[in-house]
Enzyme design. Structure first.
Site, short mmCIF file in Angstrom:
data_model
loop_
_atom_site.label_atom_id
_atom_site.label_comp_id
_atom_site.label_asym_id
_atom_site.label_seq_id
_atom_site.Cartn_x
_atom_site.Cartn_y
_atom_site.Cartn_z
N HIS A 196 -4.75 12.51 2.38
CA HIS A 196 -4.39 11.19 3.44
C HIS A 196 -3.14 11.19 3.88
CE1 HIS A 196 -9.16 9.76 3.30
NE2 HIS A 196 -8.88 11.27 3.81
N GLU B 231 -1.17 7.94 3.73
CA GLU B 231 -0.72 7.19 3.13
C GLU B 231 0.75 7.93 1.99
OE1 GLU B 231 -4.71 7.94 0.83
OE2 GLU B 231 -5.61 7.18 3.04
N HIS C 10 -4.46 7.85 -3.25
CA HIS C 10 -4.96 6.97 -2.22
C HIS C 10 -4.43 5.93 -1.81
CE1 HIS C 10 -7.92 10.21 -0.39
NE2 HIS C 10 -7.74 10.56 -1.44
N GLU D 39 -6.80 3.91 -5.36
CA GLU D 39 -6.06 3.47 -4.07
C GLU D 39 -4.98 2.58 -4.67
OE1 GLU D 39 -7.00 3.43 -0.53
OE2 GLU D 39 -9.27 5.07 -0.55
ZN LIG Z 1 -6.88 8.22 2.04
#
Ligand SMILES: [Zn+2]
Ligand SMILES: *[C@@H]1O[C@H](CO)[C@@H](O)[C@H](O)[C@H]1NC(C)=O
Ligand SMILES: *[C@@H]1O[C@H](CO)[C@@H](O)[C@H](O)[C@H]1NC(C)=O
Ligand SMILES: *[C@@H]1O[C@H](CO)[C@@H](O)[C@H](O)[C@H]1NC(C)=O
Ligand SMILES: *[C@@H]1O[C@H](CO)[C@@H](O)[C@H](O)[C@H]1NC(C)=O
Ligand SMILES: *[C@@H]1O[C@H](CO)[C@@H](O)[C@H](O)[C@H]1NC(C)=O
Length: 424
Positions: free
Chosen positions: A185, A188, A310, A387
């Site tokens: 992504h 990020e 992420h 994350e």
């Molecule tokens: Zn992500």
């Protein structure tokens, strides 16, 4: 005025115009960065029904961005033009809200004010994709006997998904492979920064625990798996998340973490090519990034661990992301992951990451992610998504080393504990 002089004055005038135009073009490129002036950032709490209605209503509107949404809390960025619409639903649904930032353009400006110039790569600022790739190239030349550049795939605009393989001559082959997929992504940013930080730790640390895991595994590390998107986020729109492929209706990009060929298009996926965040693409692996990267991954023998980075939910996820069911070694994954979080917490002393758990349990269900494909199709034993920290995809650049050290410890804890469980 003699004709000749007039001509030359006219020439000068045109030249002046020409250069003015050039300067304008140049400064326009600089100023082209989407400002998000007066966009507000809200956190909303309330009933599941209310949150859902609000999310659905805002999703259709490109002046709002839904950043994360679980059952009873969600975060939204709202353009000035949309505030009254937002407030109307909030009131009707009896929702509660906090304003996290009054004007998010300030954060963007702050971050941009200290972008790096040319020079040595470091971890006090965020770098564009070419600089990250130069760093990987430099490292492959600095440590040629045990590291090499690897190409994990291609991007729509023709970039290489570049990685570094670290395979020291300690211990005999075949070594189990640990794969790190980061930055799928685009916005990020802390993910690629943390990943290059971790590479630097593997390459230079003298801590015997780190050199031990460095030597024990064959590392394949990809800091930016969506290089076009990352560059776009860096140069045009800070909140860009998708790839940059063109849809037939001319909307841009698909979510590369909704595009993998496992239960594609089901949970938390959009079939609208204009969806800013979660358009799943025209079909599984429609995006060259996921198609090429997955075929690289498929070709790896002895893939022991697949780790995806992420941000910014501060949690540790295990497969599957779109189901409430637990995989056969779920209990092991949770115990091993929990030790990983212990290591991280011990180092950072910050609030512990939540989890380990499945996304269905602590975040929201999502289909078509890399982790689920790797687990279901390749049956890789250890599969995790971290994350990382941050808010609104912002993590203060001077604290990159703090996050880097925490994640280094988490990965050390993860692989050390996995071996104790007999996985290595
Ligand atoms: Zn992500
Ligand atoms: C390559 O890395 C070395 C070691 O970190 C550093 O001293 C050197 O300046 C780097 N070279 C380039 C061109 O970035
Ligand atoms: C990785 O390192 C091991 C240990 O030196 C070696 O036997 C193996 O051939 C290396 N793998 C590759 C593909 O270079
Ligand atoms: C690690 O050890 C080497 C050689 O002993 C030394 O040159 C290097 O500076 C040390 N690195 C760190 C990060 O302390
Ligand atoms: C290595 O890990 C062990 C525990 O697994 C710990 O006792 C030791 O202090 C660590 N060493 C370093 C240099 O951090
Ligand atoms: C995870 O670790 C924490 C702290 O060490 C502990 O309190 C908790 O019970 C552990 N959870 C699981 C599922 O092992």
């Amino acid at each position: 005025m003699p004709i000749e002089q007039a001509v030359s004055l006219t020439m000068k005038y045109y030249l002046l115009l020409f250069f003015t135009a050039l300067v304008c073009v140049a400064s326009e490129i600089v100023d082209n960065y989407k400002s998000y002036k007066d966009y507000k950032y809200y956190e909303v709490h309330g009933t599941q029904h209310g949150i859902k209605r609000l999310t659905e209503a805002l999703k259709k509107n490109d002046a709002s961005l839904v950043y994360s949404s679980s059952k009873d809390v969600a975060e939204f960025v709202i353009a000035p033009s949309l505030v009254s619409f937002f407030m109307k639903i909030v009131t009707e649904e009896n929702l509660m809200y906090n304003i996290l930032y009054e004007d998010i353009s300030n954060i963007i400006q702050l971050e941009r004010s200290i972008l790096p110039g040319k020079g040595d790569f470091s971890w006090t600022s965020y770098y564009d994709i070419d600089d990250i790739n130069d760093y990987l190239t430099n490292m492959s030349k600095t440590y040629p006997s045990w590291s090499e550049l690897i190409a994990g795939g291609q991007s729509y605009q023709g970039r290489t998904i570049l990685g570094l393989r670290i395979n020291t001559s300690q211990r005999n082959a075949p070594k189990p492979v640990v794969f790190i997929e980061s930055g799928i992504h685009a916005r990020e940013w802390i993910a690629p920064a943390t990943t290059t930080y971790f590479i630097n730790e593997l390459l230079t640390s003298n801590d015997s625990n780190i050199t031990h895991i460095r030597d024990q595994f064959d590392w394949r590390i990809f800091p930016s798996c969506n290089p076009d998107g990352y560059h776009h986020s860096y140069t045009v729109d800070r909140f860009w998340r998708k790839t940059l492929s063109k849809s037939s209706n001319r909307c841009i990009g698909a979510d590369p973490n909704r595009n993998w060929d496992y239960n594609w298009g089901q949970e938390s996926s959009s079939d609208d090519p204009c969806d800013y965040q979660i358009y799943a693409g025209t079909k599984p692996f429609s995006e060259i990034e996921t198609r090429s990267l997955s075929s690289y991954i498929k070709g790896i023998d002895n893939l022991l661990a697949y780790i995806s980075l992420h941000s910014n939910a501060e949690i540790l996820l295990v497969p599957y992301s779109d189901s409430n069911q637990h995989i056969d070694n779920y209990d092991d994954l949770v115990k091993i992951g929990n030790v990983s979080l212990d290591y991280g917490h011990e180092k950072s002393k910050q609030k512990r990451y939540r989890g380990p758990a499945t996304a269905a349990e602590i975040l929201y269900k999502a289909s078509g992610g890399s982790m689920d494909w790797v687990r279901s199709v390749l049956n890789v034993p250890l599969v995790y998504t971290y994350e990382l920290r941050g808010r609104l995809f912002y993590w203060s650049p001077e604290k990159i080393p703090e996050q880097g050290d925490e994640v280094t410890q988490m990965l050390l804890g993860l692989m050390t504990e996995a071996c104790k469980f007999g996985y290595c």
